[in-house]
Design an enzyme around this catalytic site. Structure first.
Site, PDB file in Angstrom:
ATOM      1  N   ASN A 173       9.819   2.512  -3.762  1.00  0.00           N
ATOM      2  CA  ASN A 173       9.461   1.167  -3.316  1.00  0.00           C
ATOM      3  C   ASN A 173       9.153   0.205  -4.452  1.00  0.00           C
ATOM      4  O   ASN A 173       8.861  -0.967  -4.206  1.00  0.00           O
ATOM      5  CB  ASN A 173       8.237   1.227  -2.390  1.00  0.00           C
ATOM      6  CG  ASN A 173       8.550   1.873  -1.061  1.00  0.00           C
ATOM      7  OD1 ASN A 173       9.709   1.956  -0.664  1.00  0.00           O
ATOM      8  ND2 ASN A 173       7.525   2.341  -0.370  1.00  0.00           N
ATOM      9  N   ALA A 197       0.812  -1.216   0.000  1.00  0.00           N
ATOM     10  CA  ALA A 197       0.000   0.000   0.000  1.00  0.00           C
ATOM     11  C   ALA A 197       0.846   1.267   0.000  1.00  0.00           C
ATOM     12  O   ALA A 197       0.428   2.304   0.526  1.00  0.00           O
ATOM     13  CB  ALA A 197      -0.951  -0.002   1.200  1.00  0.00           C
ATOM     14  N   ASP A 198       2.036   1.182  -0.610  1.00  0.00           N
ATOM     15  CA  ASP A 198       2.891   2.376  -0.694  1.00  0.00           C
ATOM     16  C   ASP A 198       3.844   2.230  -1.880  1.00  0.00           C
ATOM     17  O   ASP A 198       5.061   2.238  -1.722  1.00  0.00           O
ATOM     18  CB  ASP A 198       3.673   2.552   0.605  1.00  0.00           C
ATOM     19  CG  ASP A 198       4.254   3.954   0.749  1.00  0.00           C
ATOM     20  OD1 ASP A 198       3.769   4.874   0.054  1.00  0.00           O
ATOM     21  OD2 ASP A 198       5.187   4.135   1.549  1.00  0.00           O
ATOM     22  N   VAL A 199       3.274   2.133  -3.097  1.00  0.00           N
ATOM     23  CA  VAL A 199       4.080   1.805  -4.280  1.00  0.00           C
ATOM     24  C   VAL A 199       4.653   3.050  -4.966  1.00  0.00           C
ATOM     25  O   VAL A 199       4.636   3.158  -6.192  1.00  0.00           O
ATOM     26  CB  VAL A 199       3.281   0.949  -5.296  1.00  0.00           C
ATOM     27  CG1 VAL A 199       3.009  -0.427  -4.747  1.00  0.00           C
ATOM     28  CG2 VAL A 199       1.979   1.642  -5.701  1.00  0.00           C
TER      29      VAL A 199
END
Length: 270
Positions: free
Chosen positions: A97, A91-93
């Site tokens: 990342n 949930a943090d692309v």
């Protein structure tokens, strides 16, 4: 926030994602760092080092693969598949990342922030995404009503009209690709890096408008909805940069919605 700094939980998130890749036969397409448990704890996370470049580094990506678009499609399919086939989804692309590795695989890094979504919520989310692509606002309204918790009847047609007015503003978002060049210190080769610049205030305003309009009809969305929307905005930026002619929500190479499931759920909403 506390989960994000609990490295035992992050290690479990990584291991869950790697199991998903192995189970689905995707280990040759994507990976995440191996966790060294004997050197890790709640406050320390020791991992394998991966070598690659962010999905915004055009010059390096082009040197690694012949088709940046295919690499993006791989990243999209792996991420979309994880929504229901993995215990949690990344949930943090952002670009720090999500990398293209030297071996051509997609590297997913930093699993401190993950989300979990129920099949029911994702079924509604699928219809919502497909409705954005086709501009079918009544289906979009029905999907949002299905996702949002409410204790009152919702005028779906009026809601659809308000959504149509709101989404027309998306065409006015200011986006541009900024390309920077720099000469290497030990060669005459010029490196090219690019990024997609989006007016963050406009993006935030658009999302807040969606929430505001929905709340005016008594709808309250689960946390996962906001997490999913944020990731889709990240992927939209990568698409504009790496594959500007790609329609992320309609391209048949991207497994977002199967037609059979789409039709079944649309029928259930109507």
């Amino acid at each position: 926030m506390l989960e994000e700094v609990d490295f035992n939980k992050e290690a479990k998130n990584i291991e869950s994602f790697k199991r998903y890749l192995e189970t689905m036969g995707l280990s040759g397409q994507a990976t995440a760092p191996r966790v060294y448990k004997h050197c890790s704890s709640r406050r320390v996370l020791t991992m394998e080092r991966l070598y690659g470049v962010p999905l915004t580094d055009l010059d390096s990506i082009s040197a690694l693969v012949s088709s940046p678009e295919n690499s993006l499609i791989t990243a999209l399919n792996v991420w979309f598949g994880s929504l229901l086939s993995c215990e949690s989804f990344h949930a943090d692309v952002h670009a720090g990342n999500l990398w293209l590795l030297r071996d051509g695989r997609i590297g997913f890094l930093d699993f401190g922030i993950v989300g979990r979504i129920s099949p029911k919520t994702w079924a509604a989310m699928e219809v919502f995404l497909a409705s954005i692509a086709t501009e079918e606002y009544e289906s979009m309204a029905s999907a949002l009503i299905q996702m949002g918790a409410t204790n009152r009847d919702v005028d779906a047609k009026a809601f659809a009209r308000d959504l149509e007015k709101m989404f027309s503003s998306m065409q006015e978002l200011d986006t541009e690709i900024v390309v920077a060049t720099a000469r290497g210190p030990n060669s005459d080769r010029t490196a090219v890096a690019a990024n997609v610049v989006v007016d963050e205030r406009q993006m935030n305003a658009l999302f807040l408008d969606l929430v505001r309009v929905s709340e005016s009809y008594g709808l309250k969305f689960p946390r996962e909805f906001a997490l999913l929307m944020k990731q889709l905005l990240y992927f939209d930026r990568y698409t504009r940069l790496l594959a500007p002619n790609l329609n992320m929500l309609q391209d048949q190479r991207i497994s977002v919605v199967s037609n059979r499931r789409m039709n079944r759920y649309k029928d259930s909403f109507n």
